[in-house]
Design an enzyme around this catalytic site. Structure first.
Site, PDB file in Angstrom:
ATOM      1  CB  SER A 141      24.350  50.065  -1.784  1.00 50.43           C
ATOM      2  OG  SER A 141      25.373  49.943  -2.750  1.00 50.43           O
ATOM      3  CE1 TYR A 154      23.224  44.339  -2.365  1.00 53.72           C
ATOM      4  CE2 TYR A 154      24.072  45.990  -3.886  1.00 53.72           C
ATOM      5  CZ  TYR A 154      24.021  45.442  -2.621  1.00 53.72           C
ATOM      6  OH  TYR A 154      24.761  46.001  -1.599  1.00 53.72           O
TER       7      TYR A 154
HETATM    8  N1  LIG Z   1      30.686  45.283   0.479  1.00 52.24           N
HETATM    9  C1  LIG Z   1      30.327  46.300  -0.287  1.00 52.24           C
HETATM   10  O1  LIG Z   1      31.055  46.715  -1.209  1.00 52.24           O
HETATM   11  C2  LIG Z   1      29.012  46.992  -0.039  1.00 52.24           C
HETATM   12  C3  LIG Z   1      28.734  48.126  -0.828  1.00 52.24           C
HETATM   13  C4  LIG Z   1      27.539  48.784  -0.624  1.00 52.24           C
HETATM   14  C5  LIG Z   1      26.647  48.343   0.333  1.00 52.24           C
HETATM   15  N2  LIG Z   1      26.927  47.242   1.063  1.00 52.24           N
HETATM   16  C6  LIG Z   1      25.940  46.837   2.050  1.00 52.24           C
HETATM   17  O2  LIG Z   1      26.556  46.652   3.302  1.00 52.24           O
HETATM   18  C7  LIG Z   1      25.829  45.649   4.036  1.00 52.24           C
HETATM   19  C8  LIG Z   1      26.798  44.600   4.509  1.00 52.24           C
HETATM   20  O3  LIG Z   1      27.424  43.980   3.401  1.00 52.24           O
HETATM   21  P1  LIG Z   1      28.787  43.190   3.519  1.00 52.24           P
HETATM   22  O4  LIG Z   1      29.578  43.524   2.348  1.00 52.24           O
HETATM   23  O5  LIG Z   1      29.343  43.338   4.882  1.00 52.24           O
HETATM   24  O6  LIG Z   1      28.249  41.684   3.291  1.00 52.24           O
HETATM   25  P2  LIG Z   1      28.386  40.342   4.119  1.00 52.24           P
HETATM   26  O7  LIG Z   1      27.912  39.248   3.240  1.00 52.24           O
HETATM   27  O8  LIG Z   1      29.753  40.228   4.701  1.00 52.24           O
HETATM   28  O9  LIG Z   1      27.356  40.538   5.314  1.00 52.24           O
HETATM   29  C9  LIG Z   1      25.971  40.434   5.118  1.00 52.24           C
HETATM   30  C10 LIG Z   1      25.367  39.752   6.328  1.00 52.24           C
HETATM   31  O10 LIG Z   1      23.949  39.662   6.134  1.00 52.24           O
HETATM   32  C11 LIG Z   1      23.537  38.404   6.639  1.00 52.24           C
HETATM   33  N3  LIG Z   1      22.264  38.001   6.085  1.00 52.24           N
HETATM   34  C12 LIG Z   1      22.001  37.641   4.795  1.00 52.24           C
HETATM   35  N4  LIG Z   1      20.725  37.239   4.689  1.00 52.24           N
HETATM   36  C13 LIG Z   1      20.160  37.365   5.921  1.00 52.24           C
HETATM   37  C14 LIG Z   1      18.860  37.102   6.439  1.00 52.24           C
HETATM   38  N5  LIG Z   1      17.883  36.607   5.677  1.00 52.24           N
HETATM   39  N6  LIG Z   1      18.625  37.351   7.743  1.00 52.24           N
HETATM   40  C15 LIG Z   1      19.634  37.826   8.545  1.00 52.24           C
HETATM   41  N7  LIG Z   1      20.888  38.069   8.118  1.00 52.24           N
HETATM   42  C16 LIG Z   1      21.134  37.830   6.815  1.00 52.24           C
HETATM   43  C17 LIG Z   1      24.673  37.461   6.254  1.00 52.24           C
HETATM   44  O11 LIG Z   1      24.649  36.241   6.988  1.00 52.24           O
HETATM   45  C18 LIG Z   1      25.895  38.321   6.525  1.00 52.24           C
HETATM   46  O12 LIG Z   1      26.369  38.141   7.835  1.00 52.24           O
HETATM   47  C19 LIG Z   1      24.751  45.124   3.098  1.00 52.24           C
HETATM   48  O13 LIG Z   1      23.541  45.795   3.348  1.00 52.24           O
HETATM   49  C20 LIG Z   1      25.288  45.512   1.733  1.00 52.24           C
HETATM   50  O14 LIG Z   1      24.268  45.636   0.784  1.00 52.24           O
HETATM   51  C21 LIG Z   1      28.087  46.552   0.899  1.00 52.24           C
END
Ligand SMILES: NC(=O)c1ccc[n+]([C@@H]2O[C@H](COP(=O)([O-])OP(=O)(O)OC[C@H]3O[C@@H](n4cnc5c(N)ncnc54)[C@H](O)[C@@H]3O)[C@@H](O)[C@H]2O)c1
Length: 253
Positions: A141, A154
């Site tokens: 991120s 985070y």
């Molecule tokens: N959405 C944003 O703005 C954003 C920005 C920067 C980075 N990210 C990164 O992108 C990635 C996806 O994020 P997202 O926004 O799609 O979130 P999201 O919550 O939609 O998806 C995250 C997934 O991780 C799974 N998860 C959580 N804990 C877990 C565990 N212990 N074991 C297995 N699976 C587990 C959840 O069940 C979920 O399906 C993450 O790494 C997040 O940090 C997201």
């Protein structure tokens, strides 16, 4: 067919960016194992892939448990017949200032976002070493290199994930295993909805404000992150390792 016949594991594939990576990688010819703690979401992603003519298996996995990861890798390698690509997307989102969060919160966020990623790599290694074009993509991120209010555990975990990416790229280079990261900025996913609820914010105002931080004046989509991951995972990125690709509409420039 940029990933024709590739054998891929995506953690966090039940939702958001991870789901998009699963669908786009499958549409490019990869077979996918979805490793997520969310059983129903994983099966939903798998059904989406299968209905589009792809091949996939959902394996309910807690990436913060070494035993669960070891079990998942066995099932994944049996199903796929090996492993070429590992995408570490699963994340725990724990917001707050340092005085707001507990020891357990720190253990949870590092357990999933950092140690979980390291554990999936460790257990995949025997299979990755046998692949002809092995690589790992970590979904980090922009939070890994900028400060943001009330995001302490985070952001610290994403900084650690970026360092894990660089250290793995060095140590695994002897096996020709490339290791890279994607750094998304503000992307609209179910995690965004949870953040809005945490902030008790107005949804439209929150998204408008998040979008205004980028040059392009909008938040991004999961697909826009998935295509960056696709490039790094594909053979087109064959001389790229230890790197990170920022997908934030210019927000951190
Ligand atoms: N959405 C944003 O703005 C954003 C920005 C920067 C980075 N990210 C990164 O992108 C990635 C996806 O994020 P997202 O926004 O799609 O979130 P999201 O919550 O939609 O998806 C995250 C997934 O991780 C799974 N998860 C959580 N804990 C877990 C565990 N212990 N074991 C297995 N699976 C587990 C959840 O069940 C979920 O399906 C993450 O790494 C997040 O940090 C997201």
């Amino acid at each position: 067919m940029r990933l024709a016949s590739k054998k891929v594991i995506v953690t966090g594939g039940a939702s958001g960016i991870g789901r998009s990576i699963c669908n786009i990688f499958a549409s490019e010819g990869a077979s996918i194992v979805i490793a997520d703690i969310d059983e129903s979401g994983s099966h939903e992603t798998s059904a989406q892939i299968e209905s589009a003519g792809g091949k996939s298996l959902a394996v309910t996995t807690d990436v913060s448990s070494d035993e669960s990861v070891s079990d998942m890798i066995k099932k994944a390698s049996d199903f796929l017949g090996g492993i070429d690509i590992l995408v570490n997307d699963a994340a725990a989102f724990i917001f707050g200032k340092v005085e707001d969060v507990t020891q357990k919160d720190w253990e949870t966020v590092f357990g999933v976002n950092v140690i979980g990623a390291s554990s999936t790599v460790k257990h995949s290694l025997p299979y990755l070493k046998q692949s002809t074009s092995p690589n790992i993509v970590n979904i980090a991120s922009v939070s890994g290199f900028i400060a943001q209010p009330s995001f302490v555990p985070y952001n610290a975990s994403k900084g650690a994930l970026l360092q894990l990416t660089r250290c793995l790229a060095m140590d695994l280079s002897e096996f020709n295993i490339r290791v890279n990261a994607v750094c998304p900025g503000a992307i609209y996913t179910p995690a965004t909805e949870r953040h809005i609820a945490f902030e008790k914010a107005d949804r439209d105002e929150f998204l408008e404000k998040a979008g205004q931080t980028s040059f392009l004046k909008r938040v991004g989509t999961p697909e826009e992150v998935a295509y960056a991951a696709l490039f790094l995972a594909s053979d087109e990125a064959s001389f790229i390792t230890g790197s990170h690709l920022v997908v934030d509409g210019g927000a951190t420039v």
